[in-house]
Design a protein around this motif. Structure first.
Motif, PDB file in Angstrom:
ATOM      1  N   MET A   1       0.814  -1.213   0.000  1.00 29.26           N
ATOM      2  CA  MET A   1       0.000   0.000   0.000  1.00 29.26           C
ATOM      3  C   MET A   1       0.850   1.266   0.000  1.00 29.26           C
ATOM      4  O   MET A   1       0.414   2.307  -0.495  1.00 29.26           O
ATOM      5  N   ALA A   2       2.052   1.193   0.546  1.00 26.94           N
ATOM      6  CA  ALA A   2       2.912   2.365   0.516  1.00 26.94           C
ATOM      7  C   ALA A   2       3.353   2.677  -0.918  1.00 26.94           C
ATOM      8  O   ALA A   2       3.419   3.836  -1.332  1.00 26.94           O
ATOM      9  N   VAL A   3       3.632   1.643  -1.682  1.00 25.23           N
ATOM     10  CA  VAL A   3       4.016   1.808  -3.078  1.00 25.23           C
ATOM     11  C   VAL A   3       2.790   1.994  -3.974  1.00 25.23           C
ATOM     12  O   VAL A   3       2.880   2.546  -5.062  1.00 25.23           O
ATOM     13  N   ARG A   4       1.619   1.573  -3.486  1.00 24.10           N
ATOM     14  CA  ARG A   4       0.360   1.591  -4.241  1.00 24.10           C
ATOM     15  C   ARG A   4       0.457   0.722  -5.489  1.00 24.10           C
ATOM     16  O   ARG A   4       0.259   1.156  -6.618  1.00 24.10           O
ATOM     17  N   THR A   5       0.737  -0.547  -5.242  1.00 27.37           N
ATOM     18  CA  THR A   5       0.861  -1.509  -6.329  1.00 27.37           C
ATOM     19  C   THR A   5       0.627  -2.905  -5.782  1.00 27.37           C
ATOM     20  O   THR A   5       0.528  -3.095  -4.560  1.00 27.37           O
ATOM     21  N   GLY A   6       0.540  -3.882  -6.671  1.00 29.06           N
ATOM     22  CA  GLY A   6       0.325  -5.244  -6.213  1.00 29.06           C
ATOM     23  C   GLY A   6       0.402  -6.250  -7.345  1.00 29.06           C
ATOM     24  O   GLY A   6       0.630  -5.911  -8.507  1.00 29.06           O
TER      25      GLY A   6
ATOM     26  N   GLU B   1     -16.219  -2.276  -6.045  1.00 30.84           N
ATOM     27  CA  GLU B   1     -15.610  -2.650  -4.764  1.00 30.84           C
ATOM     28  C   GLU B   1     -14.392  -1.807  -4.402  1.00 30.84           C
ATOM     29  O   GLU B   1     -13.855  -1.936  -3.299  1.00 30.84           O
ATOM     30  N   ALA B   2     -13.947  -0.941  -5.294  1.00 32.01           N
ATOM     31  CA  ALA B   2     -12.710  -0.196  -5.051  1.00 32.01           C
ATOM     32  C   ALA B   2     -12.866   0.819  -3.923  1.00 32.01           C
ATOM     33  O   ALA B   2     -13.915   1.454  -3.774  1.00 32.01           O
ATOM     34  N   THR B   3     -11.816   0.979  -3.152  1.00 26.80           N
ATOM     35  CA  THR B   3     -11.754   1.941  -2.047  1.00 26.80           C
ATOM     36  C   THR B   3     -10.501   2.800  -2.217  1.00 26.80           C
ATOM     37  O   THR B   3      -9.546   2.404  -2.897  1.00 26.80           O
ATOM     38  N   PRO B   4     -10.458   3.982  -1.602  1.00 30.13           N
ATOM     39  CA  PRO B   4      -9.256   4.823  -1.717  1.00 30.13           C
ATOM     40  C   PRO B   4      -8.059   4.163  -1.046  1.00 30.13           C
ATOM     41  O   PRO B   4      -8.202   3.354  -0.127  1.00 30.13           O
ATOM     42  N   TRP B   5      -6.876   4.523  -1.501  1.00 34.27           N
ATOM     43  CA  TRP B   5      -5.684   4.122  -0.766  1.00 34.27           C
ATOM     44  C   TRP B   5      -5.728   4.757   0.620  1.00 34.27           C
ATOM     45  O   TRP B   5      -6.289   5.844   0.798  1.00 34.27           O
ATOM     46  N   PRO B   6      -5.175   4.104   1.624  1.00 31.33           N
ATOM     47  CA  PRO B   6      -5.212   4.663   2.982  1.00 31.33           C
ATOM     48  C   PRO B   6      -4.674   6.091   3.029  1.00 31.33           C
ATOM     49  O   PRO B   6      -3.633   6.399   2.450  1.00 31.33           O
ATOM     50  N   GLY B   7      -5.435   6.954   3.677  1.00 30.47           N
ATOM     51  CA  GLY B   7      -5.011   8.334   3.850  1.00 30.47           C
ATOM     52  C   GLY B   7      -5.215   9.232   2.651  1.00 30.47           C
ATOM     53  O   GLY B   7      -4.721  10.366   2.637  1.00 30.47           O
ATOM     54  N   THR B   8      -5.949   8.739   1.626  1.00 29.27           N
ATOM     55  CA  THR B   8      -6.191   9.543   0.429  1.00 29.27           C
ATOM     56  C   THR B   8      -7.691   9.732   0.223  1.00 29.27           C
ATOM     57  O   THR B   8      -8.521   9.066   0.851  1.00 29.27           O
ATOM     58  N   SER B   9      -8.027  10.623  -0.694  1.00 27.41           N
ATOM     59  CA  SER B   9      -9.434  10.859  -1.034  1.00 27.41           C
ATOM     60  C   SER B   9      -9.662  10.681  -2.533  1.00 27.41           C
ATOM     61  O   SER B   9     -10.404  11.423  -3.150  1.00 27.41           O
TER      62      SER B   9
ATOM     63  N   TYR C   1       0.196  -0.064 -15.906  1.00 24.90           N
ATOM     64  CA  TYR C   1       0.971   1.106 -15.497  1.00 24.90           C
ATOM     65  C   TYR C   1       0.321   1.777 -14.290  1.00 24.90           C
ATOM     66  O   TYR C   1      -0.791   2.297 -14.383  1.00 24.90           O
ATOM     67  N   ASP C   2       1.020   1.749 -13.149  1.00 28.88           N
ATOM     68  CA  ASP C   2       0.568   2.472 -11.960  1.00 28.88           C
ATOM     69  C   ASP C   2       1.719   3.262 -11.336  1.00 28.88           C
ATOM     70  O   ASP C   2       1.717   3.549 -10.137  1.00 28.88           O
ATOM     71  N   LEU C   3       2.687   3.623 -12.149  1.00 31.89           N
ATOM     72  CA  LEU C   3       3.899   4.266 -11.641  1.00 31.89           C
ATOM     73  C   LEU C   3       3.694   5.726 -11.261  1.00 31.89           C
ATOM     74  O   LEU C   3       4.513   6.292 -10.530  1.00 31.89           O
ATOM     75  N   ALA C   4       2.613   6.341 -11.735  1.00 31.64           N
ATOM     76  CA  ALA C   4       2.405   7.771 -11.488  1.00 31.64           C
ATOM     77  C   ALA C   4       1.234   8.037 -10.548  1.00 31.64           C
ATOM     78  O   ALA C   4       0.612   9.090 -10.601  1.00 31.64           O
ATOM     79  N   ASN C   5       0.924   7.083  -9.670  1.00 32.81           N
ATOM     80  CA  ASN C   5      -0.235   7.242  -8.786  1.00 32.81           C
ATOM     81  C   ASN C   5       0.115   7.843  -7.425  1.00 32.81           C
ATOM     82  O   ASN C   5      -0.725   7.873  -6.520  1.00 32.81           O
ATOM     83  N   GLY C   6       1.346   8.301  -7.266  1.00 31.54           N
ATOM     84  CA  GLY C   6       1.729   8.981  -6.032  1.00 31.54           C
ATOM     85  C   GLY C   6       2.312   8.105  -4.954  1.00 31.54           C
ATOM     86  O   GLY C   6       2.751   8.602  -3.919  1.00 31.54           O
ATOM     87  N   GLY C   7       2.345   6.789  -5.154  1.00 27.61           N
ATOM     88  CA  GLY C   7       2.935   5.918  -4.151  1.00 27.61           C
ATOM     89  C   GLY C   7       4.450   6.054  -4.109  1.00 27.61           C
ATOM     90  O   GLY C   7       5.071   6.709  -4.943  1.00 27.61           O
ATOM     91  N   ARG C   8       5.043   5.404  -3.135  1.00 26.35           N
ATOM     92  CA  ARG C   8       6.490   5.496  -2.936  1.00 26.35           C
ATOM     93  C   ARG C   8       7.202   4.575  -3.940  1.00 26.35           C
ATOM     94  O   ARG C   8       7.195   3.354  -3.806  1.00 26.35           O
ATOM     95  N   LYS C   9       7.813   5.192  -4.935  1.00 28.25           N
ATOM     96  CA  LYS C   9       8.438   4.409  -5.999  1.00 28.25           C
ATOM     97  C   LYS C   9       9.970   4.516  -5.991  1.00 28.25           C
ATOM     98  O   LYS C   9      10.626   4.148  -6.964  1.00 28.25           O
ATOM     99  N   ASP C  10      10.536   5.001  -4.907  1.00 32.40           N
ATOM    100  CA  ASP C  10      11.991   5.183  -4.837  1.00 32.40           C
ATOM    101  C   ASP C  10      12.675   3.877  -4.422  1.00 32.40           C
ATOM    102  O   ASP C  10      13.401   3.814  -3.435  1.00 32.40           O
TER     103      ASP C  10
END
Length: 366
Positions: free
Chosen positions: A52-57, A350-358, A145-154
């Motif tokens: 969830m920190a990276v926002r990927t799976g 069924e989709a929900t926001p990533w934790p801490g996002t809107s 492609y989910d590289l630009a969704n704001g998750g931690r990609k470093d």
């Protein structure tokens, strides 16, 4: 009365009306499986893992034993692995797993983790019977492609996908989460949150067809001006909101509900359709091709230059078809397309926001 009796009786009478009546009887008795998931197909399990920190799976479809797999690529920007191996002219016609992942080209490494796990269990193709030689698990896959969704990609030299692939396959079972999970964790669908969806159908004569899909589309899954799913006519039992089809309408060249300024290789819908019927590799290929219509039923537009759309078809061979051949293949392909359309809508429902996002989701649309 089973399907063979229904159809044979109608054909013996020679009447189009009688044939239609037989078809209606079959359709009336078709229903979702007990889970309404692809794992209603005997011989399949699904495993998922997310960061969830990276926002990927990652999502892994794991057969109990190697089975027939075909693939069909329609998107203009695909990221794939081992899809050439599914071509009919090639050596291997039984495959050990299918992997769907986020991460674009980085995500293709998820299959490395799955291959390592399978190889350690001696599951794979063995050209050389020498027990000291490692087997070669054959694992097709595709990434969105989910590289630009704001998750931690470093992640530097250690992208998380091999690890996530191994976690997913280790946890494979009959139940799994929908929505913001697995390969759909980081996904968007048009302007709202995408995700993982699944659905199944069981026919009157006992054939099961299932679908699982990671929806990260440039196109919208809802009709303009509301929240009615394009897939609404195919809904069964209120599985994605029970809004019906009254809100369906089309507006030519409308992009308001679609992803703003889509770019090549930054969107994709990845799917696996499956059946427990015994199919040849050529028949499975036709099912994969027909199942692509499920994207067109549920997403507008689809198969664009911005999408990397891929559909895999799996056949576990647990059920012998009473009447194998072209009609059975066509029937399974049509069911696969409709079931995939339902799975697409379920992913977004069924989709929900990533934790801490809107991030916008379907349930909060006006």
């Amino acid at each position: 009365m089973d399907r063979r009796q229904l159809m044979a009786g109608a054909l013996a009478l020679g009447g189009g009306a009688d044939l239609t009546a037989a078809g209606k009887a079959l359709a009336t008795e078709a229903r979702p499986g007990p889970r309404n998931l692809i794992t209603d197909v005997a011989g399949l399990k699904v495993g998922q893992a997310e960061d969830m920190a990276v926002r990927t799976g990652v999502t892994v479809v794991l057969p109990d034993q190697a089975c027939v797999v075909a693939s069909d690529v329609r998107g203009g920007g695909p990221a794939t692995r081992e899809t050439d191996a599914t071509n009919l002219e090639n050596l291997v016609h039984a495959f050990d797993a299918v992997v769907l992942s986020g991460g674009s080209v980085y995500g293709l490494a998820a299959a490395d983790g799955v291959v390592s796990w399978l190889g350690a269990k001696r599951r794979g193709f063995a050209l050389n019977p020498d027990p000291k030689a490692p087997v070669s698990p054959v694992v097709p896959g595709a990434a969105l492609y989910d590289l630009a969704n704001g998750g931690r990609k470093d992640w530097g030299l250690e992208p998380p996908y091999r690890r996530l692939g191994m976690q997913a396959v280790e946890g494979a079972g009959l139940s799994f989460a929908l929505g913001t999970a697995g390969a759909g964790c980081g996904a968007m669908a048009g302007g709202i949150k995408g995700g993982i969806g699944s659905a199944s159908i069981v026919t009157a004569d006992g054939i099961t067809v299932g679908a699982i899909v990671a929806v990260n589309s440039a196109g919208s899954v809802v009709a303009p001006g509301g929240k009615t799913f394009w897939a609404a006519p195919y809904e069964i039992g209120g599985e994605f909101g029970a809004l019906g089809s009254a809100g369906l309408k089309a507006i030519p060249d409308d992009w308001a509900s679609r992803r703003a300024r889509p770019e090549p290789r930054k969107n994709t819908t990845l799917a696996v359709v499956a059946t427990d019927a015994k199919l040849t590799p050529a028949e499975a290929k036709r099912v994969a091709m027909m199942a692509q219509d499920g994207l067109a039923l549920a997403i507008h537009p689809t198969h664009s230059p911005f999408d990397g759309d891929v559909v895999f078809a799996m056949a576990t061979g647990r059920v012998d078809l009473a009447e194998p051949g072209a009609f059975a293949t066509a029937r399974i392909g049509a069911l696969a397309a409709e079931t995939l359309a339902r799975a697409i809508a379920r992913a977004v429902y069924e989709a929900t926001p990533w934790p801490g996002t809107s991030v916008p989701i379907w349930k909060t649309l006006g």
